[in-house]
Motif scaffolding. Structure first.
Motif, PDB file in Angstrom:
ATOM      1  N   ASP A   1       0.641  -4.847 -12.109  1.00 16.62           N
ATOM      2  CA  ASP A   1       0.170  -4.220 -10.642  1.00 16.62           C
ATOM      3  C   ASP A   1       1.881  -4.377 -10.407  1.00 16.62           C
ATOM      4  O   ASP A   1       1.884  -3.739  -9.426  1.00 16.62           O
ATOM      5  CB  ASP A   1      -0.236  -5.475  -9.737  1.00 16.62           C
ATOM      6  N   VAL A   2       2.823  -5.158 -10.561  1.00 16.68           N
ATOM      7  CA  VAL A   2       4.187  -5.173  -9.874  1.00 16.68           C
ATOM      8  C   VAL A   2       4.474  -4.242 -10.753  1.00 16.68           C
ATOM      9  O   VAL A   2       6.123  -3.746  -9.894  1.00 16.68           O
ATOM     10  CB  VAL A   2       4.885  -6.783 -10.841  1.00 16.68           C
ATOM     11  N   CYS A   3       5.134  -3.588 -11.705  1.00 17.23           N
ATOM     12  CA  CYS A   3       4.964  -2.261 -12.172  1.00 17.23           C
ATOM     13  C   CYS A   3       4.838  -1.432 -11.847  1.00 17.23           C
ATOM     14  O   CYS A   3       5.498  -0.027 -11.250  1.00 17.23           O
ATOM     15  CB  CYS A   3       4.747  -2.423 -13.998  1.00 17.23           C
ATOM     16  N   GLN A   4       3.677  -1.230 -11.507  1.00 19.62           N
ATOM     17  CA  GLN A   4       2.895  -0.078 -10.256  1.00 19.62           C
ATOM     18  C   GLN A   4       3.249  -0.209  -8.803  1.00 19.62           C
ATOM     19  O   GLN A   4       3.918   0.940  -8.321  1.00 19.62           O
ATOM     20  CB  GLN A   4       1.155  -0.349  -9.963  1.00 19.62           C
ATOM     21  N   VAL A   5       4.141  -1.850  -8.261  1.00 14.12           N
ATOM     22  CA  VAL A   5       4.639  -1.554  -6.748  1.00 14.12           C
ATOM     23  C   VAL A   5       5.938  -0.691  -7.171  1.00 14.12           C
ATOM     24  O   VAL A   5       6.409  -0.113  -6.465  1.00 14.12           O
ATOM     25  CB  VAL A   5       4.220  -2.158  -6.339  1.00 14.12           C
ATOM     26  N   LEU A   6       6.553  -0.846  -8.121  1.00  7.46           N
ATOM     27  CA  LEU A   6       7.925  -0.858  -8.446  1.00  7.46           C
ATOM     28  C   LEU A   6       8.066   0.535  -8.509  1.00  7.46           C
ATOM     29  O   LEU A   6       9.448   1.361  -8.396  1.00  7.46           O
ATOM     30  CB  LEU A   6       8.708  -1.443  -9.852  1.00  7.46           C
ATOM     31  N   GLU A   7       6.979   1.178  -9.309  1.00  8.11           N
ATOM     32  CA  GLU A   7       7.243   2.808  -9.985  1.00  8.11           C
ATOM     33  C   GLU A   7       7.795   3.640  -9.178  1.00  8.11           C
ATOM     34  O   GLU A   7       7.579   3.652  -8.262  1.00  8.11           O
ATOM     35  CB  GLU A   7       6.244   3.114 -10.286  1.00  8.11           C
ATOM     36  N   GLY A   8       9.162   4.509  -9.258  1.00  9.77           N
ATOM     37  CA  GLY A   8       9.670   5.083  -8.547  1.00  9.77           C
ATOM     38  C   GLY A   8      10.433   4.762  -7.476  1.00  9.77           C
ATOM     39  O   GLY A   8      11.166   5.222  -6.938  1.00  9.77           O
ATOM     40  N   LYS A   9      10.689   3.572  -7.346  1.00  6.51           N
ATOM     41  CA  LYS A   9      11.633   2.457  -5.804  1.00  6.51           C
ATOM     42  C   LYS A   9      12.826   2.596  -6.261  1.00  6.51           C
ATOM     43  O   LYS A   9      13.003   2.346  -6.715  1.00  6.51           O
ATOM     44  CB  LYS A   9      10.423   1.443  -5.742  1.00  6.51           C
TER      45      LYS A   9
ATOM     46  N   TRP B   1      13.003   1.758 -11.266  1.00  5.87           N
ATOM     47  CA  TRP B   1      11.916   0.962 -11.944  1.00  5.87           C
ATOM     48  C   TRP B   1      11.570   3.312 -12.613  1.00  5.87           C
ATOM     49  O   TRP B   1      10.605   3.552 -11.670  1.00  5.87           O
ATOM     50  CB  TRP B   1      10.916   0.808 -11.514  1.00  5.87           C
ATOM     51  N   ARG B   2      11.580   3.066 -13.853  1.00  2.00           N
ATOM     52  CA  ARG B   2      10.502   4.862 -14.740  1.00  2.00           C
ATOM     53  C   ARG B   2       9.801   3.769 -15.500  1.00  2.00           C
ATOM     54  O   ARG B   2      10.333   3.414 -16.459  1.00  2.00           O
ATOM     55  CB  ARG B   2      11.179   5.966 -14.154  1.00  2.00           C
ATOM     56  N   GLY B   3       8.981   3.610 -15.518  1.00  3.51           N
ATOM     57  CA  GLY B   3       7.887   3.643 -16.842  1.00  3.51           C
ATOM     58  C   GLY B   3       7.745   1.779 -16.791  1.00  3.51           C
ATOM     59  O   GLY B   3       7.003   1.685 -15.875  1.00  3.51           O
ATOM     60  N   GLN B   4       8.078   1.789 -18.164  1.00  2.00           N
ATOM     61  CA  GLN B   4       8.119   0.448 -18.097  1.00  2.00           C
ATOM     62  C   GLN B   4       9.578  -0.185 -17.972  1.00  2.00           C
ATOM     63  O   GLN B   4      10.315  -1.216 -18.504  1.00  2.00           O
ATOM     64  CB  GLN B   4       7.332   0.154 -19.815  1.00  2.00           C
ATOM     65  N   ARG B   5      10.902  -0.051 -17.401  1.00  2.34           N
ATOM     66  CA  ARG B   5      12.182  -0.017 -17.332  1.00  2.34           C
ATOM     67  C   ARG B   5      12.715  -0.135 -16.361  1.00  2.34           C
ATOM     68  O   ARG B   5      11.746   1.244 -15.589  1.00  2.34           O
ATOM     69  CB  ARG B   5      12.993  -0.418 -18.903  1.00  2.34           C
ATOM     70  N   PHE B   6      13.935  -0.683 -15.598  1.00  5.47           N
ATOM     71  CA  PHE B   6      14.895   0.345 -15.082  1.00  5.47           C
ATOM     72  C   PHE B   6      15.843   0.920 -15.430  1.00  5.47           C
ATOM     73  O   PHE B   6      16.056   1.054 -16.385  1.00  5.47           O
ATOM     74  CB  PHE B   6      15.226  -1.255 -14.603  1.00  5.47           C
ATOM     75  N   ARG B   7      15.750   2.059 -14.049  1.00  4.59           N
ATOM     76  CA  ARG B   7      17.262   2.876 -15.287  1.00  4.59           C
ATOM     77  C   ARG B   7      17.733   2.465 -13.721  1.00  4.59           C
ATOM     78  O   ARG B   7      17.434   2.449 -12.715  1.00  4.59           O
ATOM     79  CB  ARG B   7      16.695   4.106 -15.072  1.00  4.59           C
ATOM     80  N   ALA B   8      19.088   2.383 -14.559  1.00  8.03           N
ATOM     81  CA  ALA B   8      20.299   3.201 -13.321  1.00  8.03           C
ATOM     82  C   ALA B   8      20.247   4.128 -12.717  1.00  8.03           C
ATOM     83  O   ALA B   8      19.925   5.067 -13.223  1.00  8.03           O
ATOM     84  CB  ALA B   8      21.801   3.294 -14.233  1.00  8.03           C
ATOM     85  N   ALA B   9      20.970   4.847 -11.611  1.00  7.71           N
ATOM     86  CA  ALA B   9      21.066   5.322 -10.517  1.00  7.71           C
ATOM     87  C   ALA B   9      22.295   5.823 -10.139  1.00  7.71           C
ATOM     88  O   ALA B   9      22.988   4.714  -9.897  1.00  7.71           O
ATOM     89  CB  ALA B   9      20.040   5.345  -9.690  1.00  7.71           C
TER      90      ALA B   9
END
Length: 168
Positions: A45-53, A70-78
């Motif tokens: 549920d936390v991953c769903q809230v984080l998605e694309g944030k 957060w994309r998919g199952q991990r954090f990604r540098a931006a």
């Protein structure tokens, strides 16, 4: 200095120098650590809230920002972003104390040493998720240059060669 202020601050000239460094490599290092320590433990549920944030960690005294998503199952540098969904801001010393579990986010927030801007609900989800996780405590001894070099040497020596000599 009031009792609410941290005792340690990165000197302004050092912060000015750090602010000139490119931001992306630092964000890449941060997400590598976050993925190693946090990503697998985050509830669905936390991953769903984080998605694309879009999230930013702002280290005020170092004058550096770390942007990630957060994309998919991990954090990604931006790349540095003009707008974020959530920005967490504190001095370097306070972030280290959080990682060492010497201070909790609520104490730092109410003492105005940690600030949150943007989506307050997202901030609370992140804070509550971190409070619920079993996280390793940051040990400053592991960050000493000699310890880091020894780990790198060990990792390098345990790797198998990427290519084979045709003659050997």
């Amino acid at each position: 200095m009031t009792s609410n202020e941290p005792r340690h601050t990165i000197p302004a000239p050092v912060g000015a120098l750090l602010s000139r460094l490119p931001a992306y490599p630092g964000s890449l290092l941060l997400v590598t650590a976050l993925n190693r320590v946090l990503a697998r433990q985050l509830p669905r549920d936390v991953c769903q809230v984080l998605e694309g944030k879009r999230i930013r960690i702002e280290v005020r005294d170092a004058q550096v920002n770390f942007d990630f998503i957060w994309r998919g199952q991990r954090f990604r540098a931006a790349a540095p972003q003009t707008e974020t969904d959530l920005t967490l801001s504190a001095r370097a010393h306070d972030f280290v104390r959080l990682a060492q579990r010497l201070d909790d986010p609520d104490t730092l927030f109410f003492n105005r040493r940690l600030s949150m801007q943007g989506d307050t609900e997202l901030g609370l989800v992140v804070k509550n998720a971190l409070d619920a996780l079993e996280l390793p405590v940051l040990n400053r001894e592991t960050l000493k240059p000699s310890a880091v070099l020894n780990r790198l040497k060990g990792a390098w020596s345990s790797r198998k060669p990427a290519f084979h000599d045709k003659h050997g």
